[in-house]
Design a protein around this motif. Structure first.
Motif, PDB file in Angstrom:
ATOM      1  N   ILE A  13      11.208 -25.698   8.767  1.00 15.77           N
ATOM      2  CA  ILE A  13      11.206 -27.151   8.570  1.00 15.77           C
ATOM      3  C   ILE A  13      11.553 -27.808   9.902  1.00 15.77           C
ATOM      4  CG2 ILE A  13      12.143 -29.067   7.244  1.00 15.77           C
ATOM      5  CD1 ILE A  13      12.988 -27.018   5.133  1.00 15.77           C
ATOM      6  N   ILE A  14      10.601 -28.521  10.473  1.00 13.29           N
ATOM      7  CA  ILE A  14      10.788 -29.124  11.793  1.00 13.29           C
ATOM      8  C   ILE A  14      11.158 -30.590  11.621  1.00 13.29           C
ATOM      9  CG2 ILE A  14       9.710 -29.621  14.008  1.00 13.29           C
ATOM     10  CD1 ILE A  14       7.888 -27.228  13.525  1.00 13.29           C
ATOM     11  N   ASP A  15      12.339 -30.947  12.078  1.00  7.81           N
ATOM     12  CA  ASP A  15      12.826 -32.318  11.954  1.00  7.81           C
ATOM     13  C   ASP A  15      12.020 -33.250  12.861  1.00  7.81           C
ATOM     14  OD1 ASP A  15      15.081 -34.049  10.860  1.00  7.81           O
ATOM     15  OD2 ASP A  15      15.297 -34.413  13.015  1.00  7.81           O
ATOM     16  N   PRO A  16      11.700 -34.467  12.399  1.00  6.17           N
ATOM     17  CA  PRO A  16      10.921 -35.391  13.235  1.00  6.17           C
ATOM     18  C   PRO A  16      11.571 -35.675  14.587  1.00  6.17           C
ATOM     19  CG  PRO A  16      11.063 -36.204  10.973  1.00  6.17           C
ATOM     20  CD  PRO A  16      11.979 -35.024  11.061  1.00  6.17           C
ATOM     21  N   ALA A  17      12.900 -35.803  14.612  1.00  7.43           N
ATOM     22  CA  ALA A  17      13.578 -36.096  15.875  1.00  7.43           C
ATOM     23  C   ALA A  17      13.413 -34.951  16.865  1.00  7.43           C
ATOM     24  CB  ALA A  17      15.059 -36.368  15.619  1.00  7.43           C
ATOM     25  N   ALA A  18      13.368 -33.716  16.373  1.00  3.72           N
ATOM     26  CA  ALA A  18      13.178 -32.564  17.266  1.00  3.72           C
ATOM     27  C   ALA A  18      11.812 -32.617  17.923  1.00  3.72           C
ATOM     28  CB  ALA A  18      13.347 -31.274  16.480  1.00  3.72           C
ATOM     29  N   ARG A  19      10.786 -33.001  17.159  1.00  4.54           N
ATOM     30  CA  ARG A  19       9.439 -33.092  17.721  1.00  4.54           C
ATOM     31  C   ARG A  19       9.378 -34.146  18.825  1.00  4.54           C
ATOM     32  NH1 ARG A  19       8.040 -33.195  12.068  1.00  4.54           N
ATOM     33  NH2 ARG A  19       7.127 -35.281  12.228  1.00  4.54           N
ATOM     34  N   GLU A  20      10.097 -35.231  18.628  1.00  6.21           N
ATOM     35  CA  GLU A  20      10.078 -36.306  19.617  1.00  6.21           C
ATOM     36  C   GLU A  20      10.943 -35.975  20.831  1.00  6.21           C
ATOM     37  OE1 GLU A  20      11.332 -39.793  17.604  1.00  6.21           O
ATOM     38  OE2 GLU A  20       9.644 -39.828  16.204  1.00  6.21           O
ATOM     39  N   THR A  21      12.050 -35.261  20.596  1.00  6.58           N
ATOM     40  CA  THR A  21      13.008 -35.000  21.666  1.00  6.58           C
ATOM     41  C   THR A  21      12.551 -33.885  22.591  1.00  6.58           C
ATOM     42  OG1 THR A  21      14.823 -35.690  20.242  1.00  6.58           O
ATOM     43  CG2 THR A  21      15.406 -34.393  22.177  1.00  6.58           C
ATOM     44  N   ASP A  22      12.078 -32.772  22.024  1.00  3.57           N
ATOM     45  CA  ASP A  22      11.746 -31.598  22.837  1.00  3.57           C
ATOM     46  C   ASP A  22      10.605 -30.828  22.175  1.00  3.57           C
ATOM     47  OD1 ASP A  22      11.673 -29.375  24.452  1.00  3.57           O
ATOM     48  OD2 ASP A  22      13.820 -28.967  24.401  1.00  3.57           O
ATOM     49  N   GLY A  23       9.409 -31.340  22.344  1.00  2.00           N
ATOM     50  CA  GLY A  23       8.246 -30.717  21.733  1.00  2.00           C
ATOM     51  C   GLY A  23       7.997 -29.310  22.224  1.00  2.00           C
ATOM     52  N   GLU A  24       8.346 -29.012  23.476  1.00  2.00           N
ATOM     53  CA  GLU A  24       8.125 -27.676  24.018  1.00  2.00           C
ATOM     54  C   GLU A  24       9.003 -26.642  23.324  1.00  2.00           C
ATOM     55  OE1 GLU A  24       6.573 -24.630  26.454  1.00  2.00           O
ATOM     56  OE2 GLU A  24       5.863 -26.595  25.817  1.00  2.00           O
ATOM     57  N   SER A  25      10.278 -26.964  23.095  1.00  2.00           N
ATOM     58  CA  SER A  25      11.169 -26.043  22.385  1.00  2.00           C
ATOM     59  C   SER A  25      10.700 -25.829  20.952  1.00  2.00           C
ATOM     60  CB  SER A  25      12.613 -26.560  22.399  1.00  2.00           C
ATOM     61  OG  SER A  25      13.149 -26.511  23.697  1.00  2.00           O
ATOM     62  N   VAL A  26      10.188 -26.884  20.328  1.00  2.00           N
ATOM     63  CA  VAL A  26       9.646 -26.745  18.975  1.00  2.00           C
ATOM     64  C   VAL A  26       8.467 -25.789  18.973  1.00  2.00           C
ATOM     65  CG1 VAL A  26       8.432 -27.971  17.130  1.00  2.00           C
ATOM     66  CG2 VAL A  26      10.458 -29.000  18.178  1.00  2.00           C
ATOM     67  N   ARG A  27       7.572 -25.921  19.953  1.00  2.00           N
ATOM     68  CA  ARG A  27       6.413 -25.033  20.030  1.00  2.00           C
ATOM     69  C   ARG A  27       6.838 -23.577  20.217  1.00  2.00           C
ATOM     70  NH1 ARG A  27       3.786 -22.241  23.461  1.00  2.00           N
ATOM     71  NH2 ARG A  27       5.114 -22.905  25.200  1.00  2.00           N
ATOM     72  N   ILE A  28       7.816 -23.358  21.099  1.00  2.00           N
ATOM     73  CA  ILE A  28       8.297 -21.999  21.347  1.00  2.00           C
ATOM     74  C   ILE A  28       8.895 -21.407  20.071  1.00  2.00           C
ATOM     75  CG2 ILE A  28      10.044 -20.656  22.585  1.00  2.00           C
ATOM     76  CD1 ILE A  28       9.630 -22.591  24.947  1.00  2.00           C
ATOM     77  N   ALA A  29       9.699 -22.194  19.367  1.00  2.00           N
ATOM     78  CA  ALA A  29      10.321 -21.715  18.127  1.00  2.00           C
ATOM     79  C   ALA A  29       9.257 -21.334  17.111  1.00  2.00           C
ATOM     80  CB  ALA A  29      11.253 -22.784  17.563  1.00  2.00           C
ATOM     81  N   LYS A  30       8.230 -22.179  16.945  1.00  2.28           N
ATOM     82  CA  LYS A  30       7.141 -21.884  16.007  1.00  2.28           C
ATOM     83  C   LYS A  30       6.443 -20.579  16.375  1.00  2.28           C
ATOM     84  CE  LYS A  30       4.223 -25.131  15.213  1.00  2.28           C
ATOM     85  NZ  LYS A  30       3.317 -26.271  15.515  1.00  2.28           N
ATOM     86  N   ASP A  31       6.162 -20.389  17.669  1.00  4.56           N
ATOM     87  CA  ASP A  31       5.441 -19.193  18.112  1.00  4.56           C
ATOM     88  C   ASP A  31       6.257 -17.929  17.853  1.00  4.56           C
ATOM     89  OD1 ASP A  31       3.403 -20.823  18.915  1.00  4.56           O
ATOM     90  OD2 ASP A  31       3.854 -20.702  21.061  1.00  4.56           O
ATOM     91  N   VAL A  32       7.553 -17.953  18.187  1.00  4.59           N
ATOM     92  CA  VAL A  32       8.395 -16.769  18.017  1.00  4.59           C
ATOM     93  C   VAL A  32       8.555 -16.441  16.535  1.00  4.59           C
ATOM     94  CG1 VAL A  32      10.703 -15.798  18.375  1.00  4.59           C
ATOM     95  CG2 VAL A  32       9.623 -17.140  20.182  1.00  4.59           C
ATOM     96  N   LEU A  33       8.809 -17.453  15.714  1.00  2.00           N
ATOM     97  CA  LEU A  33       9.019 -17.214  14.287  1.00  2.00           C
ATOM     98  C   LEU A  33       7.731 -16.753  13.599  1.00  2.00           C
ATOM     99  CD1 LEU A  33      11.273 -20.303  13.485  1.00  2.00           C
ATOM    100  CD2 LEU A  33      12.004 -17.921  13.626  1.00  2.00           C
ATOM    101  N   SER A  34       6.611 -17.359  13.954  1.00  3.71           N
ATOM    102  CA  SER A  34       5.344 -16.993  13.323  1.00  3.71           C
ATOM    103  C   SER A  34       4.895 -15.596  13.732  1.00  3.71           C
ATOM    104  CB  SER A  34       4.264 -18.015  13.686  1.00  3.71           C
ATOM    105  OG  SER A  34       4.601 -19.302  13.187  1.00  3.71           O
TER     106      SER A  34
END
Length: 280
Positions: A13-34
Motif C-alpha cells: 500500500i503506497i501512501d500518496p504523500a510518499a509518491r509525491e515526496t520520494d518517487g524514486e524510493s517508492v519505485r525501488i521498494a516496488k521493484d524489490v518487493l515484486s
C-alpha cells in the motif's frame, strides 16, 4: 519471533504523500518487493480508499510504503476492526516524518527496508490505546513542543530578476524552519493505575508516557516546573495512565491531538506485530 518466507503474498500500500515526496524510493521498494514475493500494489488516494484496500486484503500481508502517519493509520484501522492481534504489518519508510518507524527498528533506506519485509522476523510490541479508541506506538508528550512560526520575508525583484519574479516570490515565501521549543507550563492531574502522581496545584513543564516498559508497563515521567534549581522528574510505571485538567493538547507519533480535558491510556502488551530485520 515468527519468520517469513518469500512465497508470502504481500499487499503493498503506497501512501500518496510518499509518491509525491520520494518517487524514486517508492519505485525501488516496488521493484524489490515484486521481485521477491507475490505482491499486489495499491495506490489509494485517500483514507476511504485506504480502508477499502485494507479490508479486502484477504490473506495478504500488508506492507505500508510511507511515513509514520501512514503506519499509525494502518495500526489504527486494524485496531478498530479488532484485527490487529492477528495481522503482522510491514513497512518501507518513505517521507519526511520517520522517527517512529526508525525507533521501532525499521531500517532506513528503501532497499534495506524492503529486504527486511521479505526476510525479516515478526516483533511483537506494546502500544497505548486511549478512551477514544486511538492508538499510540511511540511516546506521547503533554504539553506538546511548540513551534514558533516565522513570517516569510518578501524579496523584491529588481533589474535582471524581473523575468523570474514569480520564482523569487515563491522561494522567498517559504517559511524558515525553526526548532521546536518547550510549550508553556500546564496544571494537570496525572494518575498511574489510580494513584495520583501529580495534582493540579503543581504546574508541570511536561509529561511523557512511553509504552514498552518492563513487564508490559508504560513508563511515565512528569517534569515539575522548576524555579531556580532544576526540579527532579517524577517517574512511575503502570498499565493505565489518566491525565486531566484544563484543555490540553498532546503530541504522539508525530501528530497533534486535542484539546481534551481528560484522557486515559492503557497498555496493550504485545498488541501488534511489525516486521524487522532478523539477527545477523
Amino acid at each position: 519471533m515468527a519468520t517469513f518466507a518469500r512465497s508470502d503474498q504481500l499487499l503493498v500500500i503506497i501512501d500518496p504523500a510518499a509518491r509525491e515526496t520520494d518517487g524514486e524510493s517508492v519505485r525501488i521498494a516496488k521493484d524489490v518487493l515484486s521481485a521477491g514475493a507475490a505482491a499486489k500494489v495499491c495506490m489509494p488516494d485517500g483514507p476511504e480508499e485506504f480502508a477499502r484496500v485494507m479490508s479486502r486484503r484477504g490473506s495478504r500481508r500488508p506492507v505500508v510504503v510511507g511515513d509514520d502517519g501512514a503506519l499509525v493509520r494502518a495500526v489504527t484501522f486494524l485496531h478498530r476492526r479488532r484485527e490487529l492481534a492477528d495481522c503482522v504489518l510491514s513497512m518501507v519508510p518513505v517521507g519526511g516524518a520517520l522517527g517512529v518507524a526508525h525507533a521501532l527498528g525499521v531500517p532506513a533506506g528503501a532497499v534495506a527496508a524492503a529486504r527486511a519485509v521479505l526476510d525479516g522476523v515478526e516483533r511483537r510490541m506494546d502500544l497505548l490505546v486511549d478512551d477514544s479508541d486511538g492508538v499510540v506506538l511511540g511516546a506521547l508528550r503533554i504539553p506538546p513542543l511548540a513551534v514558533v512560526a516565522q513570517a516569510p520575508v518578501p524579496v523584491p525583484a529588481r533589474g535582471w530578476l524581473r523575468p523570474y519574479q514569480h520564482l523569487v516570490r515563491s522561494l522567498s515565501a517559504r517559511p524558515v524552519p525553526v526548532p521546536a521549543v518547550p510549550g508553556p507550563p500546564a496544571r494537570l492531574r496525572v494518575e498511574v493505575d489510580g494513584e495520583t502522581v501529580v495534582d493540579l496545584d503543581q504546574p508541570v513543564e511536561g509529561v511523557s508516557v512511553t509504552p514498552g516498559g518492563q513487564d508490559g508497563l508504560a513508563e511515565v515521567e512528569v517534569r515539575p516546573l522548576s524555579v531556580g534549581a532544576e526540579a527532579t522528574p517524577v517517574r512511575a510505571a503502570g498499565r493505565t495512565v489518566t491525565v486531566a485538567g484544563p484543555d490540553f493538547r498532546y503530541r504522539a507519533d508525530g501528530g497533534l491531538a486535542g484539546p481534551v480535558r481528560r484522557r486515559t491510556w492503557r497498555v496493550v502488551e504485545g498488541g501488534w506485530g511489525l516486521t524487522v530485520p532478523g539477527a545477523p
